[in-house]
Design a protein around this motif. Structure first.
Motif, short mmCIF file in Angstrom:
data_model
loop_
_atom_site.label_atom_id
_atom_site.label_comp_id
_atom_site.label_asym_id
_atom_site.label_seq_id
_atom_site.Cartn_x
_atom_site.Cartn_y
_atom_site.Cartn_z
N SER A 322 0.83 -1.21 0.00
CA SER A 322 0.00 0.00 0.00
C SER A 322 0.86 1.25 0.00
O SER A 322 0.35 2.36 -0.21
CB SER A 322 -0.92 0.01 1.23
OG SER A 322 -0.15 0.02 2.42
N ALA A 339 -12.16 -1.76 7.51
CA ALA A 339 -12.27 -0.74 6.46
C ALA A 339 -11.00 0.11 6.47
O ALA A 339 -10.47 0.44 7.53
CB ALA A 339 -13.49 0.14 6.68
N SER A 346 -10.47 6.30 -2.44
CA SER A 346 -11.23 5.06 -2.37
C SER A 346 -11.24 4.50 -0.95
O SER A 346 -10.43 4.89 -0.10
CB SER A 346 -10.64 4.01 -3.32
OG SER A 346 -9.36 3.61 -2.86
N LYS A 348 -11.69 0.63 1.03
CA LYS A 348 -11.79 -0.82 0.87
C LYS A 348 -12.29 -1.44 2.17
O LYS A 348 -11.87 -1.04 3.26
CB LYS A 348 -10.43 -1.43 0.49
CG LYS A 348 -9.99 -1.12 -0.94
CD LYS A 348 -8.69 -1.83 -1.27
CE LYS A 348 -8.25 -1.52 -2.69
NZ LYS A 348 -9.13 -2.12 -3.70
N TRP A 350 -12.72 -5.18 4.02
CA TRP A 350 -12.36 -6.60 3.99
C TRP A 350 -13.14 -7.35 5.06
O TRP A 350 -13.45 -6.79 6.13
CB TRP A 350 -10.87 -6.79 4.28
CG TRP A 350 -9.95 -6.52 3.13
CD1 TRP A 350 -9.61 -7.36 2.13
CD2 TRP A 350 -9.23 -5.30 2.90
NE1 TRP A 350 -8.71 -6.76 1.27
CE2 TRP A 350 -8.47 -5.49 1.72
CE3 TRP A 350 -9.16 -4.07 3.55
CZ2 TRP A 350 -7.64 -4.51 1.19
CZ3 TRP A 350 -8.34 -3.09 3.03
CH2 TRP A 350 -7.59 -3.31 1.87
N CYS A 389 -13.42 -8.74 -0.39
CA CYS A 389 -13.14 -7.31 -0.31
C CYS A 389 -14.10 -6.54 -1.19
O CYS A 389 -14.46 -7.01 -2.29
CB CYS A 389 -11.68 -7.03 -0.73
SG CYS A 389 -11.26 -5.28 -0.77
N ARG A 390 -14.54 -5.39 -0.74
CA ARG A 390 -15.39 -4.49 -1.53
C ARG A 390 -14.72 -3.12 -1.58
O ARG A 390 -14.13 -2.65 -0.59
CB ARG A 390 -16.76 -4.34 -0.89
CG ARG A 390 -17.57 -5.63 -0.87
CD ARG A 390 -18.28 -5.85 -2.19
NE ARG A 390 -18.97 -7.14 -2.21
CZ ARG A 390 -19.70 -7.57 -3.23
NH1 ARG A 390 -19.84 -6.80 -4.30
NH2 ARG A 390 -20.27 -8.75 -3.19
N THR A 391 -14.79 -2.47 -2.72
CA THR A 391 -14.21 -1.13 -2.89
C THR A 391 -15.33 -0.12 -3.09
O THR A 391 -16.25 -0.34 -3.89
CB THR A 391 -13.25 -1.11 -4.09
OG1 THR A 391 -12.26 -2.13 -3.92
CG2 THR A 391 -12.55 0.24 -4.18
N TRP A 428 -23.62 -1.71 -0.69
CA TRP A 428 -22.27 -1.26 -0.98
C TRP A 428 -22.24 0.00 -1.85
O TRP A 428 -21.47 0.10 -2.80
CB TRP A 428 -21.45 -2.39 -1.63
CG TRP A 428 -21.41 -3.61 -0.78
CD1 TRP A 428 -22.11 -4.76 -0.95
CD2 TRP A 428 -20.63 -3.78 0.43
NE1 TRP A 428 -21.84 -5.65 0.06
CE2 TRP A 428 -20.93 -5.07 0.94
CE3 TRP A 428 -19.73 -3.00 1.11
CZ2 TRP A 428 -20.35 -5.58 2.08
CZ3 TRP A 428 -19.16 -3.50 2.27
CH2 TRP A 428 -19.46 -4.78 2.73
#
Length: 651
Positions: A322, A339, A346, A348, A350, A389-391, A428
């Protein structure tokens, strides 16, 4: 204009004496002087001459260096019992002398004055002086934030009655040179206290604020720091007990059941320091929220009791690859989601368990779902759409803070783009954008009871919001610089804020007023944490120091000195309140014995700060990562410590 002993009134009387009627009328008009005040101009000739001579003295650049040197010698020659309190006058007098020299266009003398006496000021004021030295002429005063603060506000100094008497005697001897007298009269508030003079440690423990110490009157309001009575969840013990029995071995069911009965059935004692449950309107618990609450109570029954002989295990989540992009992180209350906010705008999210994050079904499929079904939230989710994972995209600037709501259904984020966004963790997507701040928003936090959240930013203002209102419910104004961190009290009735003015303040959500101002930080506080009992507030500073405050009095009860100059960006109390964990940018996690800190504070009648020697007694253990600065700390319901950091490569 009520005070006759001013240069303006003296000039008016002088004009009248010499019958300069036209000039006199113009001055009266510009000064808005009434007829009654004008007719009562009867200053004696001696006083008139004294005022005009003093005004002439104030414009003499050489007199300032002499006056300051005289004050410094007076302080240094005073008895120790007075010296440390009187020394707090040196810095504000020095600053205002510099600004007056600038206003009189004595820029060369001002620069020499700053070079001569500036390095003598306290170390924590040096950064302010570096900003102040940028003012080189009177036109730059208005554009300098620090100069404007000192010009429009009064510096607060606390003196014992005996020290105040010593100061008055000195000022009486300095009548021929009224520079210091006028500065104290116009720019400094002296709060005289009964009792003996304070020691050097006591004076140092409350110094550091941009405008000095807090006055006693500002911290007299009663604070209800106790915890609210929890809602009755007696309707839920049966299924939970069944689940427990399935988990436990068959030979111990009765013992476990009895333990559970105690947790669910016993009535908590009423806390005399707790606010009434209806003092502020709190949302009613939904059925799903009650289930989540009961799960939390069940987890609490398995909580490990921590202490010096039983330190928590630490699970460290490292963000790899990162670089410098990860800014903030948060873990939800049940420790299942993580988060992280990034500088590319952005976010993310998890999952920390084996359960994957599911997306929502399409609009066509949602129409076929029975909305009255008990498991409607489960039916809404798409079976095939699962991921670890969601972005989330939506902000147009770096994301400075992310925060899960207490029931894990929504996520809050704030950004450099001056907005706060509310995200749904079911579909989301962003569902609300809150606009109110006009500059970057540094921090945003949920109320422990949900529904409300608070934010603070570069505009020096903290705001209280509700999820169902586009505009803030309360605006908390009073800080002199950025509001860098914010935190809700466990009973949701108060909000604590930390600012670049080096003060920590406590605000009442009901009235919107400031009920505590706490001074003692020598650098900007970057993180805040309330103890489990609600009485203590811990704050971590930009140079690595930790301050612990007693909300009942607003005084510092312990000052843990820094091991190095690395800023502390994360603080967390264990669920039983016995351990305080800190995480800093030097890539270490430290555990402090808070039971010792709180016990000493309660036993000491005059607990105005801890000395540096106490660090070893408070520190239980220090854990170093390879090279991962700490971004977040979180104790699970069973007292496991979770930490989040971003790996920055080999040293």
């Amino acid at each position: 204009m009520g005070d006759k002993s001013t240069p303006l009134l003296a000039v008016l009387q002088l004009l009248r004496k010499y019958n300069l009627k036209g000039t006199e009328d113009i001055l009266r008009k510009e000064a808005n002087l009434g007829d009654v005040e004008y007719e009562n101009l009867d200053l004696p000739e001696v006083e008139l001459a004294s005022i005009l001579t003093a005004h002439h003295t104030e414009s003499d650049p050489y007199s300032y260096e002499f006056a300051y040197d005289s004050l410094k010698k007076f302080v240094e020659s005073s008895l120790d019992i007075y010296k440390y309190e009187l020394s707090t006058l040196l810095y504000p007098v020095f600053v205002h002398m510099y600004l007056i020299l600038i206003l009189y266009d004595h820029t060369e003398h001002a620069s020499k004055f700053l070079d001569k006496f500036g390095p003598e000021q306290e170390e924590y004021y040096q950064e302010d002086l570096n900003r102040l030295c940028a003012v080189k002429n009177k036109d730059q005063v208005k554009g300098n934030e620090l100069a404007e603060i000192y010009s429009s506000n009064k510096f607060q100094v606390q003196l014992s009655r005996d020290a105040s008497t010593q100061l008055k005697r000195y000022l009486h001897e300095q009548k021929s040179s009224p520079i210091i007298i006028n500065i104290i009269k116009n720019h400094i508030v002296i709060d005289v206290c009964d009792g003996p003079g304070r020691t050097q440690a006591q004076v140092k423990s409350t110094l550091g604020g941009l405008l000095g110490e807090a006055s006693r009157n500002e911290n007299r309001t009663k604070v209800y720091y106790g915890l609210l009575k929890e809602p009755d969840l007696q309707i839920l013990p049966a299924p939970i007990e069944d689940e427990e029995e399935a988990e436990e071995t068959p030979d111990k069911p009765k013992k476990k059941k009895a333990k559970k009965d105690n947790i669910f059935m016993k009535k908590p004692k009423s806390d005399p320091n707790a606010p009434p449950n209806d003092r502020i309107p709190l949302p009613d618990l939904k059925e799903n929220d009650k289930i989540e609450k009961s799960k939390a109570l069940r987890e609490a029954a398995k909580r490990v009791q921590l202490g010096p002989e039983c330190l928590p295990s630490i699970c460290f989540y490292t963000l790899m690859n990162s670089g410098q992009t990860a800014i903030c992180a948060d873990i939800c209350d049940d420790s299942t989601l993580l988060a992280v906010g990034f500088n590319n705008s952005s976010i993310k999210v998890w999952t920390l368990t084996t359960i994957r994050l599911r997306g929502m079904k399409s609009a066509d499929k949602l129409q076929d779902i029975d909305r009255e079904a008990g498991d409607v939230l489960v039916r809404m989710m798409e079976e095939k759409d699962r991921d670890t994972c969601r972005t989330l995209f939506g902000h147009s600037g770096p994301v400075y803070k992310v925060a899960f709501d207490p029931f894990k259904t929504m996520l809050l984020s704030c950004s450099e783009d001056s907005t706060i966004r509310l995200w749904s963790l079911q579909c989301w997507t962003c569902i609300v954008v809150y606009r109110g701040h006009v500059w970057p928003v540094w921090d945003a936090r949920w109320s422990p009871h949900g529904h409300y959240f608070a934010s603070g930013g570069h505009d020096r203002i903290a705001r209280l919001w509700a999820t169902d209102h586009h505009h803030p419910l309360r605006i908390f104004a009073g800080h002199l610089s950025d509001v860098d961190c914010i935190q809700f009290h466990p009973n949701s009735n108060y909000i604590a804020t930390g600012s670049s003015d080096r003060t920590v303040r406590l605000w009442d959500c009901l009235t919107g007023s400031q009920v505590r101002i706490m001074t003692g930080h020598k650098s900007t506080p970057f993180t805040l944490a309330f103890s489990a009992c609600g009485r203590w507030l811990a704050s971590g500073g930009g140079t690595g120091e930790i301050q612990v405050w007693d909300l009942s009095s607003g005084l510092p009860t312990a000052a843990i000195p820094p091991a190095n100059d690395s800023p502390i960006h994360a603080l967390a109390f264990s669920r039983d309140g016995t351990i305080l964990a800190s995480g800093s940018l030097d890539s270490t996690v430290k555990l402090w014995d808070f039971a010792v800190i709180s016990d000493e504070s309660l036993n000491e009648e005059n607990g105005n700060g801890a000395t540096a020697q106490k660090e070893d007694k408070f520190l239980l253990r220090s854990y170093a990562t390879k090279n991962s600065p700490i971004k977040s700390l979180h104790f699970t319901r069973r007292n496991l410590l979770l930490a989040v950091g971003s790996y920055e490569g080999s040293l």
